[in-house]
Structures are given as C-alpha cells and as structure tokens.
Design an enzyme around this catalytic site. Sequence first.
Site, mmCIF file in Angstrom:
data_model
loop_
_atom_site.group_PDB
_atom_site.id
_atom_site.type_symbol
_atom_site.label_atom_id
_atom_site.label_comp_id
_atom_site.label_asym_id
_atom_site.label_seq_id
_atom_site.Cartn_x
_atom_site.Cartn_y
_atom_site.Cartn_z
ATOM 1 N N PRO A 312 0.871 -1.275 -0.013
ATOM 2 C CA PRO A 312 0.111 0.129 0.047
ATOM 3 C C PRO A 312 0.732 1.244 -0.056
ATOM 4 O O PRO A 312 2.173 1.313 0.496
ATOM 5 C CB PRO A 312 -0.691 -0.152 1.289
ATOM 6 N N ILE A 314 2.101 5.245 -2.063
ATOM 7 C CA ILE A 314 2.212 5.998 -3.339
ATOM 8 C C ILE A 314 3.453 4.971 -4.199
ATOM 9 O O ILE A 314 4.152 4.932 -3.414
ATOM 10 C CB ILE A 314 2.568 7.446 -3.198
ATOM 11 N N ARG A 315 3.194 4.576 -5.222
ATOM 12 C CA ARG A 315 4.105 3.757 -6.099
ATOM 13 C C ARG A 315 5.538 4.743 -6.071
ATOM 14 O O ARG A 315 5.419 5.765 -6.513
ATOM 15 C CB ARG A 315 3.823 3.278 -7.247
ATOM 16 N N MET A 317 9.179 5.525 -7.427
ATOM 17 C CA MET A 317 9.915 6.107 -8.658
ATOM 18 C C MET A 317 11.021 5.058 -8.920
ATOM 19 O O MET A 317 11.729 5.143 -10.013
ATOM 20 C CB MET A 317 10.082 7.504 -8.876
ATOM 21 N N LYS A 332 11.402 -5.093 -1.507
ATOM 22 C CA LYS A 332 11.880 -3.940 -2.037
ATOM 23 C C LYS A 332 13.098 -4.397 -3.304
ATOM 24 O O LYS A 332 13.785 -4.630 -2.969
ATOM 25 C CB LYS A 332 12.384 -2.857 -1.529
ATOM 26 N N ASP A 367 16.500 -0.354 9.190
ATOM 27 C CA ASP A 367 17.447 -1.253 8.640
ATOM 28 C C ASP A 367 16.966 -2.173 7.714
ATOM 29 O O ASP A 367 15.682 -2.457 7.627
ATOM 30 C CB ASP A 367 17.972 -2.050 9.964
#
Length: 574
Positions: A312, A314-315, A317, A332, A367
Amino acid sequence: MPRGLELLIAQTILQGFDAQYGRFLEVTSGAQQRFEQADWHAVQLAMKNRIHLYDHHVGLVVEQLRCITNGQSTDAAFLLRVKEHYTRLLPDYPRFEIAESFFNSVYCRLFDHRSLTPERLFIFSSQPERRFRTIPRPLAKDFHPDHGWESLLMRVISDLPLRLRWQNKSRDIHYIIRHLTETLGTDNLAESHLQVANELFYRNKAAWLVGKLITPSGTLPFLLPIHQTDDGELFIDTCLTTTAEASIVFGFARSYFMVYAALVEWLREILPGKTTAELYMAIGCQKHAKTESYREYLVYLQGCNEQFIEAPGIRGMVMLVFTLPGFDRVFKVIKDKFAPQKEMSAAHVRACYQLVKEHDRVGRMADTQEFENFVLEKRHISPALMELLLQEAAEKITDLGEQIVIRHLYIERRMVPLNIWLEQVEGQQLRDAIEEYGNAIRQLAAANIFPGDMLFKNFGVTRHGRVVFYDYDEICYMTEVNFRDIPPPRYPEDELASEPWYSVSPGDVFPEEFRHWLCADPRIGPLFEEMHADLFRADYWRALQNRIREGHVEDVYAYRRRQRFSVRYGEMLF
C-alpha cells in the site's frame, strides 16, 4: 577431489568463523574504554568496522578454500559431505547458530548465491531446538531489597565496571525509586527484586544497564541509560520499565548495541514482541539476523494462504515494493528504469542502502537485509504483482517455470506510510505524528544525514507511533549540501515566472521550499509552523552543518524528552 578434503574444508570454514567472531568480540570489548574516554568518533568507527568484519573474513575463507581445492569444481555429493562434516563439528560448539550462518555466507560467496537448497545450506538449523533455549552461563545477577531499594540500587550501581565519577549517585537513585513507586506502588515494589545483566550495553553516547524487574505480577524490563556530563561525570538519564519502551530501545531503526550474542535468549523475556531475527539484529549479529529473518519468512509462508501484492502507498519512482498482506516485512526491488526526475543508477541506490547500514540510524532509519537470487513460487504471487514485476523489473527476474528468481532485493520492516497515517488520524494523534516527523528530520540532520526527498510518503509509522525514514535513494551527508536562502525577487514579475530568477547548482537546497509541500494540507500546515518552522530556514541547517564540521556528536535518546529525569524531577532536591 581426494577423500578427506571435505573435513579439512569444514574445519577451515569453522576456523574462519572463530577468527571473525574473535575480532567481533575484540571490537565489542573496547566499548567501555571508548565510552569512558568520550571518544564518540571512535564509537562510530568501531560500529562500521564491526559491520565490515564479517564480509572480510568470509572473503578470507573463500580464498583459502580456492587454494585448498586448487580452483577445481566440486560436485553436489562433495558439497553434501562438507556440510555433514561441518554439522558434526557443531554439537559442542558454543556459537553454533551463528557458525551455521557463516557457512551459508561462504557457500553463497563461492557459488554466487546460486543453488541455495536446504540440502546444501543451513536454511534451518541442524541443532535441536533446546540448544537455542539454553543459556550457557550465568549472564545476570540477582539483587533483592533486603535492606530497602536505596541499598539495592546502591549495590547495583557500585557493581558497575565504569571508572568515572558520578555526578550525584544519591539523586539518581532517588529518581529511580520515585519512578518505580509511581509505576508499581509501594507494596508491590517492596515485594519485587532486580536481575541485572552482567554486561553493560553500549551504543552511541550511552551505556545501558539492562535488567529485569521481577514483580509479584510478572517480569518487566528495567533499563537505565547512563550518560556523561560535559565534565565527564556519570548520571542516569531515565528509567524505562515497559515492554513498549524496551522495544523502542532495541528497535529496528537503531544502531547495533556493543554487547555479546549470548545475551539474546536472556533478553527474550523482556522483549516479547521481538522476533529472534530482531534480537540478533539489535546486538550487531546482522548476518545471522538475516538467516533468522529468512527462516521467519519461510515459516510464515508455510502457514498462510496469501499471495504477494504491491505494498500500500504511493508507488515509488525507484523501488517496486511488495508484501504479503499479513506479514510484517516488505520486499523492495530496484526498478530497471527510474522516473525521469531520478537521475541516478542502481549502483548509487545500493550504495545509499549500504550507507544506512553502516551509519548511526538514530532510531529514524529502518535497517534492511539484502538478498541475492531470491526465489518465489509463482503460485504465491498475485497476477497484478507478477505483471508489475515483469513491467518494472524484468531485467532482474529469471523464470524457472513454477518459480521466479529475483536477482537482488531488500527486506525491511513494514510500516504504515506516513502520508496514509496522516489521512487517517486527527486531534492528538495528528499532532503527535507531525511532532514525530519533525523530530525525525532533526535527529537525522544532527547525525549528518540529509534525507533528500522529505515527502511524507517516504516515511513510515511504527507500531509504537514513531516516524521512521525508509526511502534512501536521495540520501546524502549533511556536509555535502549547500543550504541557501532564496534571493529576493529583482522585479515583481520574477515571482510569477515559471523559471527561478536565481541560479541553482547541484547540491543546492532551499529550505523555504519545504513549506510548499509540507504545509499544503490545512490540517497540517498550522501544526508544522507551530512546532517546526525553523526547518524552513537555511540558517538552521547551516548551524547544524557547522556543529558537524566542528566534530560535535549529538546525544541520541531512545525515549521522549518528557521521560528524562531532568524534565520529570529536575526541581526535586535530595
């Protein structure tokens, strides 16, 4: 390969781990001297050195093994025999769990993080569960209030190995007693006693006394941060006795403690919300913490019917972020191509994440654990996320049919994005969040970190309500930034022009501009102006830079200012 070589290789790996852990203990044992000498720059350097030790010794062992094998390739059966011999060396080995992680690291370095199977690696430990729950030697000492709590605390403090003078030991003891009386009540306190760890926990500019307050109704943490005055005298800054407070002290956004790994099991009782991975992370065994983190992920995956989805918020960049809905971590992946305004490389992003790993995170930067060739079952990936992965990170993905392999990713603690949090809260919670955000910016800056992109979406809120920064691609040192005031307009038309009327060079930052996006929401703007208006002034930032350049190291507190004894009881005389 000649027979018998397997045992030699297993022994070489374990000896390499012994050498690494010996250096780890050597650096850790110097913490008291660094604290007593108030050599805060040496404290920071020791933390970085201890982090680098592990990879350095893995590299040394890998070179030894290449010499032993003359660079010849090894088959699967040979590798299995090496692991069998290594496993036989561990039943009487005191640090078996970390030694298994070291074996994994050597294997991954040798084989470029490929063929990572449970047969070849210690993905789960080879040792029985009871060994993890066995405390090898007395790690703490009990103190009973046979002659009252004042006498008990005097004995506790007198037992400390610190050789500096106390500013006012009697005052600090009475502060602690007052806090304990307010927390437990007089009768409960009289029936309680302390168990205190034999080792002090050193971090930043503090030495922490860590203990257990054993009461008739249960066991509580007992934490005393010991600081120095400018004159080099010791004082106790506060007393923390809740599991929430202890959890923050040992939090994932803080630097690693200088303390010994044997204490992990002893700590578990006062940190019930911490996983094994988080406990090892807190004391600086970050590579074994990575092993435990991966085990926790596998156990969760086995017991759930969830699919990975885009996280969830904002995507990003630069990063594609995904998660399992019920899991407390996010994954990530660096995208193949960044948004046009992000003029940087993937190597730069990885360097930023490494900077955070090595730097003092002051409780304000999350971390991360770094993984290569991370395997995911396709059945665990939602169709929408699979499409997004192939669209944004195809160069990092290998299709194995029923699985995909992601060449590189980070795993990080999951938080509520601050922008979402601010939309959901109001009143005091909103005020607390804005205060926390500003405090996070200040503490990062004081630690010589400029976040770069200060938008709310780049920060998260922990389960304890703390605001933590987690988007590192624009991070840099404060001393690398040129903080400027916006020059006055030459003509009235200048303020209406689409381009600035002044020159802007790389590294220039204009704090006045922060107001445009931080105060745009009418619910937030007045609160920000009330509590953090100085963040919009270039001279505030330049003053911080000057302190950093002069070598000043700021105090870092793992608790709110109102909890400090000097604030709570400062006017009391004893």
